[in-house]
Every structure is written in structure tokens, then in C-alpha cells.
Design a protein around this motif. Sequence first.
Motif, PDB file in Angstrom:
ATOM      1  N   LEU A   1       0.825  -1.205   0.000  1.00  0.00           N
ATOM      2  CA  LEU A   1       0.000   0.000   0.000  1.00  0.00           C
ATOM      3  C   LEU A   1       0.865   1.264   0.000  1.00  0.00           C
ATOM      4  CD1 LEU A   1      -2.844  -0.973   2.496  1.00  0.00           C
ATOM      5  CD2 LEU A   1      -3.058  -0.620   0.031  1.00  0.00           C
ATOM      6  N   ALA A   2       1.969   1.225   0.750  1.00  0.00           N
ATOM      7  CA  ALA A   2       2.892   2.367   0.734  1.00  0.00           C
ATOM      8  C   ALA A   2       3.469   2.564  -0.660  1.00  0.00           C
ATOM      9  CB  ALA A   2       4.006   2.156   1.753  1.00  0.00           C
ATOM     10  N   ALA A   3       3.782   1.468  -1.347  1.00  0.00           N
ATOM     11  CA  ALA A   3       4.335   1.548  -2.699  1.00  0.00           C
ATOM     12  C   ALA A   3       3.317   2.091  -3.692  1.00  0.00           C
ATOM     13  CB  ALA A   3       4.814   0.167  -3.144  1.00  0.00           C
ATOM     14  N   LEU A   4       2.032   1.867  -3.427  1.00  0.00           N
ATOM     15  CA  LEU A   4       0.986   2.400  -4.297  1.00  0.00           C
ATOM     16  C   LEU A   4       0.561   3.805  -3.909  1.00  0.00           C
ATOM     17  CD1 LEU A   4      -1.255  -0.774  -4.717  1.00  0.00           C
ATOM     18  CD2 LEU A   4       0.523   0.092  -6.246  1.00  0.00           C
ATOM     19  N   THR A   5       1.164   4.326  -2.848  1.00  0.00           N
ATOM     20  CA  THR A   5       0.891   5.690  -2.416  1.00  0.00           C
ATOM     21  C   THR A   5       2.001   6.637  -2.846  1.00  0.00           C
ATOM     22  OG1 THR A   5      -0.292   4.812  -0.500  1.00  0.00           O
ATOM     23  CG2 THR A   5       0.325   7.123  -0.416  1.00  0.00           C
ATOM     24  N   ARG A   6       3.236   6.162  -2.808  1.00  0.00           N
ATOM     25  CA  ARG A   6       4.391   6.901  -3.306  1.00  0.00           C
ATOM     26  C   ARG A   6       5.310   5.909  -4.006  1.00  0.00           C
ATOM     27  NH1 ARG A   6       5.380  11.547  -4.591  1.00  0.00           N
ATOM     28  NH2 ARG A   6       7.542  10.898  -4.465  1.00  0.00           N
ATOM     29  N   PRO A   7       5.896   6.261  -5.157  1.00  0.00           N
ATOM     30  CA  PRO A   7       6.752   5.298  -5.875  1.00  0.00           C
ATOM     31  C   PRO A   7       7.895   4.753  -5.033  1.00  0.00           C
ATOM     32  CG  PRO A   7       6.217   7.148  -7.291  1.00  0.00           C
ATOM     33  CD  PRO A   7       5.696   7.500  -5.921  1.00  0.00           C
ATOM     34  N   GLU A   8       8.523   5.609  -4.212  1.00  0.00           N
ATOM     35  CA  GLU A   8       9.640   5.137  -3.397  1.00  0.00           C
ATOM     36  C   GLU A   8       9.186   4.261  -2.251  1.00  0.00           C
ATOM     37  OE1 GLU A   8       8.561   9.189  -1.599  1.00  0.00           O
ATOM     38  OE2 GLU A   8       8.588   8.211  -3.569  1.00  0.00           O
TER      39      GLU A   8
ATOM     40  N   PRO B   1      12.974   0.881   9.406  1.00  0.00           N
ATOM     41  CA  PRO B   1      12.197   1.738   8.505  1.00  0.00           C
ATOM     42  C   PRO B   1      12.699   3.173   8.467  1.00  0.00           C
ATOM     43  CG  PRO B   1      10.919   1.186  10.463  1.00  0.00           C
ATOM     44  CD  PRO B   1      12.128   0.321  10.486  1.00  0.00           C
ATOM     45  N   LEU B   2      13.228   3.664   9.598  1.00  0.00           N
ATOM     46  CA  LEU B   2      13.784   5.014   9.586  1.00  0.00           C
ATOM     47  C   LEU B   2      14.983   5.082   8.641  1.00  0.00           C
ATOM     48  CD1 LEU B   2      13.967   7.908  10.561  1.00  0.00           C
ATOM     49  CD2 LEU B   2      15.182   7.107  12.603  1.00  0.00           C
ATOM     50  N   GLY B   3      15.837   4.076   8.706  1.00  0.00           N
ATOM     51  CA  GLY B   3      16.988   4.035   7.804  1.00  0.00           C
ATOM     52  C   GLY B   3      16.570   3.930   6.346  1.00  0.00           C
ATOM     53  N   LEU B   4      15.564   3.100   6.072  1.00  0.00           N
ATOM     54  CA  LEU B   4      15.075   2.980   4.698  1.00  0.00           C
ATOM     55  C   LEU B   4      14.454   4.286   4.214  1.00  0.00           C
ATOM     56  CD1 LEU B   4      13.492  -0.598   4.802  1.00  0.00           C
ATOM     57  CD2 LEU B   4      15.643   0.089   3.731  1.00  0.00           C
ATOM     58  N   ALA B   5      13.765   4.997   5.110  1.00  0.00           N
ATOM     59  CA  ALA B   5      13.201   6.300   4.740  1.00  0.00           C
ATOM     60  C   ALA B   5      14.309   7.284   4.379  1.00  0.00           C
ATOM     61  CB  ALA B   5      12.356   6.853   5.887  1.00  0.00           C
ATOM     62  N   LEU B   6      15.409   7.251   5.121  1.00  0.00           N
ATOM     63  CA  LEU B   6      16.547   8.119   4.805  1.00  0.00           C
ATOM     64  C   LEU B   6      17.160   7.755   3.461  1.00  0.00           C
ATOM     65  CD1 LEU B   6      18.200   8.257   8.338  1.00  0.00           C
ATOM     66  CD2 LEU B   6      17.288  10.212   7.077  1.00  0.00           C
ATOM     67  N   VAL B   7      17.269   6.463   3.186  1.00  0.00           N
ATOM     68  CA  VAL B   7      17.810   6.023   1.897  1.00  0.00           C
ATOM     69  C   VAL B   7      16.905   6.495   0.763  1.00  0.00           C
ATOM     70  CG1 VAL B   7      18.309   4.010   0.467  1.00  0.00           C
ATOM     71  CG2 VAL B   7      19.053   4.058   2.846  1.00  0.00           C
ATOM     72  N   ALA B   8      15.596   6.304   0.917  1.00  0.00           N
ATOM     73  CA  ALA B   8      14.660   6.728  -0.122  1.00  0.00           C
ATOM     74  C   ALA B   8      14.769   8.227  -0.375  1.00  0.00           C
ATOM     75  CB  ALA B   8      13.230   6.359   0.283  1.00  0.00           C
ATOM     76  N   PHE B   9      14.888   9.010   0.685  1.00  0.00           N
ATOM     77  CA  PHE B   9      14.998  10.461   0.529  1.00  0.00           C
ATOM     78  C   PHE B   9      16.264  10.844  -0.226  1.00  0.00           C
ATOM     79  CE2 PHE B   9      16.656  14.534   2.009  1.00  0.00           C
ATOM     80  CZ  PHE B   9      15.592  15.370   1.731  1.00  0.00           C
ATOM     81  N   THR B  10      17.362  10.207   0.088  1.00  0.00           N
ATOM     82  CA  THR B  10      18.638  10.608  -0.514  1.00  0.00           C
ATOM     83  C   THR B  10      18.750  10.201  -1.982  1.00  0.00           C
ATOM     84  OG1 THR B  10      19.716   8.585   0.313  1.00  0.00           O
ATOM     85  CG2 THR B  10      19.869  10.558   1.677  1.00  0.00           C
ATOM     86  N   VAL B  11      18.099   9.111  -2.386  1.00  0.00           N
ATOM     87  CA  VAL B  11      18.262   8.652  -3.770  1.00  0.00           C
ATOM     88  C   VAL B  11      17.259   9.300  -4.714  1.00  0.00           C
ATOM     89  CG1 VAL B  11      19.175   6.443  -2.987  1.00  0.00           C
ATOM     90  CG2 VAL B  11      16.746   6.633  -3.530  1.00  0.00           C
ATOM     91  N   LEU B  12      16.178   9.907  -4.190  1.00  0.00           N
ATOM     92  CA  LEU B  12      15.200  10.547  -5.062  1.00  0.00           C
ATOM     93  C   LEU B  12      15.782  11.808  -5.692  1.00  0.00           C
ATOM     94  CD1 LEU B  12      11.913  10.249  -2.977  1.00  0.00           C
ATOM     95  CD2 LEU B  12      12.354   9.192  -5.191  1.00  0.00           C
ATOM     96  N   GLU B  13      15.338  12.081  -6.926  1.00  0.00           N
ATOM     97  CA  GLU B  13      15.732  13.328  -7.573  1.00  0.00           C
ATOM     98  C   GLU B  13      15.218  14.507  -6.751  1.00  0.00           C
ATOM     99  OE1 GLU B  13      17.554  13.763 -10.276  1.00  0.00           O
ATOM    100  OE2 GLU B  13      17.804  11.631 -10.768  1.00  0.00           O
TER     101      GLU B  13
END
Length: 595
Positions: A218-225, A341-353
Motif C-alpha cells: 500500500l505504501a508503494a501504491l501511495t508513493r513510488p519510493e 524503517p527510519l533508515g530505509l526512509a533516509l535512503v529513499a529520501f537521498t536517492v530521489l531526484e
Amino acid sequence: MTDGPMVATRPAERTAGPQDTPASPAEERRPGRWRSRLPAAASVTAGTVMLGAHGAYYGNWIVDDAAITFSYARSFAEGLGPVVQPGTAPVEGFSNVTWTLLLALARLAGLFDHGTILGVPDYVLLPKVLALVLCAGTLTACHAALARVLVRPWLGTLAVGGLLAVTPSFVIWVVSGLENALYGLLVTTLAVLVFRAVLGDAVLRWRLAVGAGLLAALAALTRPEGLIYGGVYPIVVLGMVLRSPRRHVSAGLRHVAASSAAFVAAAGAYFLWRRFTFGEWLSAPSIAKSQGLPYPTDLSKAGQLVAYAGAPAVLLACVLVGMLLAQPPWWRRGLLALLVPLGLALVAFTVLEDDWMGHLRFATPIWILGALTAVLAAAEALRRTRGRARAIAVTGLVVGLFASGSSFAVAAYDFRRAPTLSACHIADRYGRVFNGYADVLGLDHGSLLLPDLGGTSMTSRLRLIDMAGLTDIRMAHLIRNEDHAGTRRYVFDDLRPTFVHTRLPWTRDENLTDDPRFTRDYVRIFAEPGHPWPDGDWVRRTAVPDEETLQRLRAYAQATAGPAGDYAHAPTRACGDTLSVGSTPQPEPAATSGR
């Protein structure tokens, strides 16, 4: 050692079966269920009210990109399918499937895109109220995590709510009309479920494994990352069982497989539908924005979070978490699970354009999970300290929060004065004004090329051509491939728009206004005040029958486009009870006379 005011000490050892959930001292000392629910509800309500009060500071502001979702929700509710306008080709111009469907359901229920509610346009009120309800759900999830550790979890919930309420980045994007509130709730719920399961020795349960996979989908269908959160449950489980007896490793691998299967099945079903319906594996916005593979240098983007939140507060939070890792509390496994999940959120933020909208739009999960982790760490630190050490710790917290609060106040004030592009402004300036242009020319049909589609799509009766490629799949591929010559051929030879709105950097990047076909085929009817050449509105020469009509059109443009372009009061300015297709501005009568 005596318990502190918020956090409990390590629970006494006891014999428990493999499926038993040991009670923490916080749970053992807490009053009865009904008595404990009142302060919990009060703290969640207070936190939500604080968020709403901050959100109200930005008035009626809805970001323009949110109105693209509004248009798709309208089309779905009317049975037209995934189109941004009636009669156009199906294009997946949204990347927030769950949020789009929620708004479509609200429209079917008569709560959205119909008129006013208590005197407020429902296209403003409904997304904001729905976002606050979702934020209340997020705080409820945080309370569920805090209740597993703290003696008085309502204090922790109030603290989390307060931290989020003073963070402009969080509040701005929660009330923007976009999917941030829903995304934050899904990620937080997933994190809290795993946190509590780890502390209760219940992480290896089939229901949890499948539920975690579905929440991640559901998170993946709410935001691509959101795809990245499919790794939360597998990482936590594998980290726990790899050093366990072989039977636990085997069980852990089976549960990881089940969670991954649920995630892939749910998210994969939508990807297959997308491929079958649109012929693409990615949405048009994802293609146009050209999200590439991450580079090691992307990690430096974490510095944006530090600069925004304030270095003292971030440093203090890191020190507190580091202390817990060095001298673990009894809930150490839960802390480690929460950091995943906090670490994954940081990774997602840093790799997004990088996002043009500002105020760290993609950081919503980081603010929530960061606040929850910081409150847990601060409560444990205060429990462990006494006397002078506690006074120093409290002083550090106050100084860090004051420094961040000061910068947050400036950020909120600056944003209110000059917010990110407003859907209301775009609906007036481009949707309604260009409808008026078509009326002056007596055109029943026509097309408009422009870079700002959201509010325009809610009010324009012209066929819109999205210069940004968010709702035009061919344009999206041309932009991704940086095929500027192909873009110009597509615009001037194939589309041949009736009207064009030019604005840097869009026209400069594609060299549209330097093309000889542009100067040959188009004449300007309005120049944007204070903007460089060639920003403004243009019309195809063949659409104007004579010079007198052109002068009348230019007079109409001065009377309508100029006032509509005044962006100074966009956050609080109303733009009508409804955003209806075909509506036009009402200039002064003399404005259309040509005098």
C-alpha cells in the motif's frame, strides 16, 4: 533504581512459552484499559489539533500538483477511467494510486468536488480534514509503540505530536492536498507493528508477515519510493534469526518469504494492470522525472535534513540514540527494529531526484519516525539520569528545540508569504483565463500547451498539452530521453496547439521559443509583468481572424491575466465554490471593448 516519569526499567525474567507476549513494566503499572484510553485519546486529539492549527496558518492553499490527482479522481468518479480530461487518451498521470482512489470515493459520496461545506470549498476542506484524520491515525500508531515502553505513553504521544506540529516541512505537505498524510500513516503503522511484535517475541507470526507485506505494498501504491518498505519485515526478521538456532532460521526464512510474496502479489498486480492498460511499467510522472540509479554522492542529501531540522537538535537526537545502542535498554530489539524503517526512509529520501516544490516534500516518514525515536530515546535518557546530569540533559533538549523552533518559525512565515504554486492560482490564471481567450475568438474547441496542469485541468475546456510530460506519455519519453528536437517536432508539427503559455525554464530547456516555427505561427497576446522575454501567453495566428480581434483579445488579457497573476494572496484567496470546467473570469466591462 526508581522508575522515571515516563519510561520503565527492564522487566523481570520469567518463564514464557514460545508464543507468550511478556508484559513490560509499563503495561504492568498502567491503570485499567478504560482509564488508560482517556489520556491516550486526549493526547492524540491534542496533537491533531496542534497540527490543524499550524495547517490553518496556510489558509486555503493547495499545491497545484495535487489538483492533477483531483482531476483524475473526478474522472474515475464519473466513470471516465484514468484520464485527466474527458475525451483524452488514458494516461497514468498520477503516482499516488491509493490517494487518488480515496478522493474518488469522497466525490462519489458527495463530499468532494461538489460545492462548499460550512462555507468552505470542499476541494480545499476535504483533503485537509482527511489528512488530519490520517494524522490522528499516525499519532495513535505512535501511542501504540510508546505504550509498549513508557509508563505514561500519553506524554510521549503529546511530545511526538508537538514535534510534528512545529515542523513546517511535515505540516505543509500534510495539508497540501497531496498523499503525504496517508503515506506517513502507512509507513508508521508498518514500523509500529514490527516494533511491538519484536518486543513481544511475536515477530514470527504468519498474520504479521502477510500484514507487513500488504502494508508495504500500500505504501508503494501511495508513493513510488514506497517500494523500499517491502524490506522492513525481511530485514528485521533476518537480523534477529540469523544467529539463532537452525529451526528459528528456517522459520524466519519461511515468514520472510510469505511477507515478500504478499508484497509482490499486491504491488505486482497493480504493475501488471498498469502494463496492460497503458503499455508502461512506470507512470508518466516517473518517466518524465527521469529517476535514475543512485550514486554514492546522493548520500550528501541527508545534509538537507540536518540543515532544515537544525544541527543541534539532530546531533542531540543522534547522541541519545547512540547512548541507547552503547548501553541498551530492555527494549533494545525494538529500537533496532524501529531504526530499520527510519533508515530505509533516509535512503529513499537521498536517492530521489531533487524536488522543485521545496520544504523536503519527500521527508514525511522521516519526520514521524525520527520524532518517535527521539521521544523514546529522550525518555530513556531522562530515566537513567539524576540530579545535575538530568538538568544538563533537559537544558540540552530545551536549547536544541529552541534553535529548531526559531528556524521553523521563519520557514513557516516565509512559506506563507511565498508558497509553492497554488492550484487556485493556476485554475484562475490558466484554466479560466484561457477559456476566456477562446470565448473572445469564438472557438468551441482548441488546445493549450503549458507546464502547469493541475488547477488548469480542473477548469479548462481546452485540450491540455502537458509541457512537463506528467499526463502525456509521448512527451514524458521525449523529456526522459532529452530529445529536444523531437519535442519541438511533436509540438509544432503534430500537436499544433491553439494557445501556448511560455515560462522559463520550461521553454528554455526545450528551445521552443527559439524555433522558427514558433515565431512564424504564434503571436503574443500577454506578457508576464516582471518576467523575461518570452514569458507570457501566445495564440496561433490562424486562430485570429483580423487585427481588431487581436487587439480585443489583448485588452481582455490585460483585464484578466494580469489580476489573476497577482500571487501575493494566493494562500488565503478563494477561487470559487467549485472548480468547474469551462468557467471564465469576469473582467470589467470596459476591458473587452478594445478602448
